[in-house]
Design a protein around this motif. Structure first.
Motif, PDB file in Angstrom:
ATOM      1  N   GLY A   1       0.805  -1.218   0.000  1.00 42.82           N
ATOM      2  CA  GLY A   1       0.000   0.000   0.000  1.00 42.82           C
ATOM      3  C   GLY A   1       0.830   1.256   0.000  1.00 42.82           C
ATOM      4  N   LEU A   2       2.089   1.157  -0.459  1.00 38.46           N
ATOM      5  CA  LEU A   2       2.977   2.308  -0.503  1.00 38.46           C
ATOM      6  C   LEU A   2       2.988   2.906  -1.905  1.00 38.46           C
ATOM      7  CD1 LEU A   2       6.033   0.811   1.459  1.00 38.46           C
ATOM      8  CD2 LEU A   2       4.256   2.339   2.351  1.00 38.46           C
ATOM      9  N   PRO A   3       3.338   4.172  -2.040  1.00 37.47           N
ATOM     10  CA  PRO A   3       3.425   4.779  -3.372  1.00 37.47           C
ATOM     11  C   PRO A   3       4.488   4.067  -4.215  1.00 37.47           C
ATOM     12  CG  PRO A   3       3.480   6.462  -1.644  1.00 37.47           C
ATOM     13  CD  PRO A   3       3.620   5.146  -0.953  1.00 37.47           C
ATOM     14  N   VAL A   4       4.172   3.788  -5.450  1.00 35.21           N
ATOM     15  CA  VAL A   4       5.126   3.157  -6.363  1.00 35.21           C
ATOM     16  C   VAL A   4       5.893   4.257  -7.089  1.00 35.21           C
ATOM     17  CG1 VAL A   4       5.403   1.685  -8.385  1.00 35.21           C
ATOM     18  CG2 VAL A   4       3.702   1.096  -6.631  1.00 35.21           C
ATOM     19  N   LYS A   5       7.194   4.337  -6.830  1.00 32.09           N
ATOM     20  CA  LYS A   5       8.003   5.412  -7.410  1.00 32.09           C
ATOM     21  C   LYS A   5       8.613   5.016  -8.745  1.00 32.09           C
ATOM     22  CE  LYS A   5       9.124   7.276  -2.830  1.00 32.09           C
ATOM     23  NZ  LYS A   5      10.211   7.591  -1.864  1.00 32.09           N
ATOM     24  N   ASP A   6       9.227   3.848  -8.781  1.00 28.85           N
ATOM     25  CA  ASP A   6       9.881   3.399 -10.013  1.00 28.85           C
ATOM     26  C   ASP A   6       9.333   2.032 -10.409  1.00 28.85           C
ATOM     27  OD1 ASP A   6      11.767   5.611 -10.225  1.00 28.85           O
ATOM     28  OD2 ASP A   6      12.713   4.736  -8.448  1.00 28.85           O
ATOM     29  N   ARG A   7       9.209   1.836 -11.683  1.00 32.39           N
ATOM     30  CA  ARG A   7       8.698   0.555 -12.178  1.00 32.39           C
ATOM     31  C   ARG A   7       9.753  -0.081 -13.077  1.00 32.39           C
ATOM     32  NH1 ARG A   7       2.788   0.699 -14.454  1.00 32.39           N
ATOM     33  NH2 ARG A   7       3.814   1.852 -16.154  1.00 32.39           N
ATOM     34  N   ASP A   8      10.097  -1.328 -12.760  1.00 32.11           N
ATOM     35  CA  ASP A   8      11.043  -2.105 -13.555  1.00 32.11           C
ATOM     36  C   ASP A   8      10.327  -3.308 -14.142  1.00 32.11           C
ATOM     37  OD1 ASP A   8      13.371  -0.509 -12.989  1.00 32.11           O
ATOM     38  OD2 ASP A   8      13.377  -1.387 -10.976  1.00 32.11           O
ATOM     39  N   TRP A   9      10.782  -3.709 -15.327  1.00 38.81           N
ATOM     40  CA  TRP A   9      10.114  -4.779 -16.055  1.00 38.81           C
ATOM     41  C   TRP A   9      11.114  -5.851 -16.460  1.00 38.81           C
ATOM     42  CZ3 TRP A   9       4.815  -4.023 -16.828  1.00 38.81           C
ATOM     43  CH2 TRP A   9       4.335  -2.724 -16.569  1.00 38.81           C
ATOM     44  N   VAL A  10      10.615  -7.085 -16.540  1.00 35.61           N
ATOM     45  CA  VAL A  10      11.397  -8.204 -17.068  1.00 35.61           C
ATOM     46  C   VAL A  10      10.681  -8.742 -18.295  1.00 35.61           C
ATOM     47  CG1 VAL A  10      11.936 -10.642 -16.679  1.00 35.61           C
ATOM     48  CG2 VAL A  10      12.679  -8.937 -15.041  1.00 35.61           C
ATOM     49  N   VAL A  11      11.457  -9.040 -19.316  1.00 36.02           N
ATOM     50  CA  VAL A  11      10.908  -9.576 -20.562  1.00 36.02           C
ATOM     51  C   VAL A  11      11.440 -10.998 -20.762  1.00 36.02           C
ATOM     52  CG1 VAL A  11      10.709  -9.276 -23.057  1.00 36.02           C
ATOM     53  CG2 VAL A  11      10.840  -7.268 -21.558  1.00 36.02           C
ATOM     54  N   THR A  12      10.552 -11.951 -20.958  1.00 35.94           N
ATOM     55  CA  THR A  12      10.965 -13.331 -21.229  1.00 35.94           C
ATOM     56  C   THR A  12      10.688 -13.672 -22.694  1.00 35.94           C
ATOM     57  OG1 THR A  12       8.788 -14.223 -20.612  1.00 35.94           O
ATOM     58  CG2 THR A  12      10.452 -14.029 -18.857  1.00 35.94           C
ATOM     59  N   GLY A  13      11.476 -14.621 -23.210  1.00 36.10           N
ATOM     60  CA  GLY A  13      11.253 -15.108 -24.569  1.00 36.10           C
ATOM     61  C   GLY A  13      11.643 -14.148 -25.664  1.00 36.10           C
ATOM     62  N   ALA A  14      12.523 -13.194 -25.377  1.00 33.41           N
ATOM     63  CA  ALA A  14      12.907 -12.191 -26.375  1.00 33.41           C
ATOM     64  C   ALA A  14      14.415 -12.129 -26.520  1.00 33.41           C
ATOM     65  CB  ALA A  14      12.358 -10.830 -25.993  1.00 33.41           C
ATOM     66  N   THR A  15      14.849 -11.596 -27.635  1.00 33.86           N
ATOM     67  CA  THR A  15      16.271 -11.366 -27.893  1.00 33.86           C
ATOM     68  C   THR A  15      16.523  -9.859 -27.963  1.00 33.86           C
ATOM     69  OG1 THR A  15      16.011 -11.311 -30.297  1.00 33.86           O
ATOM     70  CG2 THR A  15      16.363 -13.486 -29.272  1.00 33.86           C
ATOM     71  N   PRO A  16      17.783  -9.459 -27.823  1.00 34.67           N
ATOM     72  CA  PRO A  16      18.090  -8.031 -27.957  1.00 34.67           C
ATOM     73  C   PRO A  16      17.640  -7.450 -29.293  1.00 34.67           C
ATOM     74  CG  PRO A  16      19.935  -9.176 -26.946  1.00 34.67           C
ATOM     75  CD  PRO A  16      18.965 -10.237 -27.368  1.00 34.67           C
ATOM     76  N   ASP A  17      17.812  -8.196 -30.352  1.00 36.90           N
ATOM     77  CA  ASP A  17      17.405  -7.681 -31.668  1.00 36.90           C
ATOM     78  C   ASP A  17      15.905  -7.419 -31.730  1.00 36.90           C
ATOM     79  OD1 ASP A  17      19.957  -7.687 -32.612  1.00 36.90           O
ATOM     80  OD2 ASP A  17      19.807  -9.647 -33.599  1.00 36.90           O
ATOM     81  N   GLU A  18      15.119  -8.311 -31.109  1.00 34.55           N
ATOM     82  CA  GLU A  18      13.663  -8.123 -31.108  1.00 34.55           C
ATOM     83  C   GLU A  18      13.272  -6.875 -30.307  1.00 34.55           C
ATOM     84  OE1 GLU A  18      11.944 -12.688 -31.479  1.00 34.55           O
ATOM     85  OE2 GLU A  18      12.644 -11.967 -29.537  1.00 34.55           O
ATOM     86  N   MET A  19      14.001  -6.611 -29.222  1.00 32.75           N
ATOM     87  CA  MET A  19      13.723  -5.405 -28.432  1.00 32.75           C
ATOM     88  C   MET A  19      14.055  -4.154 -29.245  1.00 32.75           C
ATOM     89  SD  MET A  19      12.523  -6.497 -25.535  1.00 32.75           S
ATOM     90  CE  MET A  19      12.695  -5.145 -24.367  1.00 32.75           C
ATOM     91  N   LEU A  20      15.171  -4.182 -29.925  1.00 28.89           N
ATOM     92  CA  LEU A  20      15.580  -3.027 -30.729  1.00 28.89           C
ATOM     93  C   LEU A  20      14.607  -2.779 -31.866  1.00 28.89           C
ATOM     94  CD1 LEU A  20      19.439  -3.671 -30.867  1.00 28.89           C
ATOM     95  CD2 LEU A  20      18.241  -1.951 -29.497  1.00 28.89           C
ATOM     96  N   GLU A  21      14.086  -3.853 -32.435  1.00 27.86           N
ATOM     97  CA  GLU A  21      13.124  -3.718 -33.530  1.00 27.86           C
ATOM     98  C   GLU A  21      11.843  -3.023 -33.082  1.00 27.86           C
ATOM     99  OE1 GLU A  21      12.510  -7.631 -35.001  1.00 27.86           O
ATOM    100  OE2 GLU A  21      14.506  -7.779 -35.954  1.00 27.86           O
ATOM    101  N   GLN A  22      11.522  -3.158 -31.787  1.00 27.22           N
ATOM    102  CA  GLN A  22      10.310  -2.529 -31.258  1.00 27.22           C
ATOM    103  C   GLN A  22      10.561  -1.100 -30.763  1.00 27.22           C
ATOM    104  OE1 GLN A  22       7.776  -4.885 -28.714  1.00 27.22           O
ATOM    105  NE2 GLN A  22       8.646  -6.811 -29.459  1.00 27.22           N
ATOM    106  N   GLY A  23      11.750  -0.603 -30.981  1.00 26.87           N
ATOM    107  CA  GLY A  23      12.039   0.787 -30.639  1.00 26.87           C
ATOM    108  C   GLY A  23      12.707   0.995 -29.298  1.00 26.87           C
TER     109      GLY A  23
END
Length: 365
Positions: A16-38
């Motif tokens: 119930g605390l304020p969320v200051k920063d949000r971090d994400w994890v991506v599964t099943g992807a490659t660096p090239d696929e991330m770059l392709e999405q911008g």
């Protein structure tokens, strides 16, 4: 390819605390696929990307394997076959090893939600022992969450004690230790950070000068006092080292690689404390000597921080002297060199005339 909100954002939402920063994890992807999405890659040691719109961090799921001693002794493996659970397993505490899918489903393979309910800081796996920095991080989370009733779980405390005996903390680089101390000094209950370090045995390695009965209690009392008065980082650090002898404080501050301003105020605080304690009364000479050593004439803002630290380091019965110092400062800084120059003073005579006028005005108080 799936995306999950992870770590502190999930933890704080459940608390119930304020969320200051949000971090994400991506599964099943490659660096090239991330770059392709911008996405823009920013991670050098492992693939971390910035979202093209939100600029939030998205990291590809990864595992870590211990290769050497200390914080840097790891090899990282990141590939589409790394699962979310494998990524979460490398984290430090169960309350930080939870994830939330884009449709709102909580992924909690290690019991983080239950540990939030029981207010327990518990390690995820035995891999915790591979990174000594996690001892300091656990102590810092204890300092942050202590007002909510969190404590370090007994098995985790035992594991940290075993890590200390194995000498892991000795391999931490000072810069990383300082960063954790800096953050801890601004947590909700900074004294808890040092309590945990002392209980597990880490304080004897990190700041051994404080690992003594009266010295330790005096340091924590001063730190908590500055914290309650919203003191600066410099004042908090000076308060922490205030029970030490000046040479001890100077040496320890340098070994911790504290910023120069922090080191400077710690040195000044420990050197002036004995003078102020020995000050017999409202004597102009003694007051001016302290003001000169504090260089209030050129460092007015530092003098305010000095008073913050001294106010919390001095015994209650001696704090009256700080009021004398403040009054003396106001009187002495009101002396204008231009006025004395207009009366014919110059060179060394001007310096002596300024001092005499400052003494006169302080004496009139």
């Amino acid at each position: 390819m799936k995306t999950y909100l992870v770590g502190g954002a999930v933890r704080d939402e459940l608390l119930g605390l304020p969320v200051k920063d949000r971090d994400w994890v991506v599964t099943g992807a490659t660096p090239d696929e991330m770059l392709e999405q911008g996405f823009k890659q920013v991670g050098a040691d492992f693939p971390v990307f910035l979202h093209p719109d939100t600029r939030e961090e998205y990291a590809l799921a990864r595992t870590e394997r211990k290769q050497g001693r200390g914080y840097h002794g790891f090899t990282v493996y990141s590939a589409p076959d790394v699962t979310l659970e494998e990524d979460l397993k490398r984290r430090d505490l169960t309350i930080n090893a939870m994830a939330k899918s884009t449709d709102g489903e909580l992924v909690d393979p290690f019991g983080g939600r239950e540990d939030i309910h029981t207010r327990s800081l518990r390690h995820v796996s035995e891999a915790f022992a591979e990174d000594p920095l996690r001892i300091l991080r656990t102590a810092r989370f204890a300092a942050r969450l202590q007002p909510l009733g969190f404590t370090v779980a007994k098995p985790t405390m035992r594991l940290m004690q075993e890590m200390i005996k194995a000498g892991e903390v000795e391999h931490l680089v000072p810069e990383r230790v300082w960063q954790e101390i800096l953050r801890a000094l601004h947590e909700n209950e900074p004294g808890t950070f040092f309590d945990v370090l002392r209980d597990c045995g880490a304080l004897a390695t990190i700041i051994p000068e404080l690992d003594r009965g009266h010295t330790y209690s005096a340091a924590l009392e001063a730190v908590r006092c500055v914290h309650c008065n919203s003191g600066s980082t410099n004042a908090r650090f000076a308060a922490l080292l205030s029970p030490l002898a000046p040479n001890e404080a100077r040496k320890r501050a340098a070994q911790l690689k504290a910023p120069n301003d922090c080191q400077d105020l710690a040195r000044l605080t420990t050197s002036l404390l004995p003078q102020i304690l020995a000050m017999p009364g409202h004597q102009a000479e003694a007051l001016l000597e302290v003001l000169d050593e504090a260089d209030v004439w050129r460092r007015a803002s530092r003098f305010k921080e000095l008073l913050q630290a001294l106010n919390c380091a001095l015994p209650d019965a001696e704090r009256e002297k700080l009021g004398w110092l403040e009054e003396a400062n106001q009187a002495a800084t009101a002396v204008q060199a231009k006025e004395l120059m207009a009366r014919g003073y110059s060179g060394k005579e001007l310096g002596q005339a300024i001092r005499n006028e400052r003494l006169r005005r302080i004496s009139e108080l």
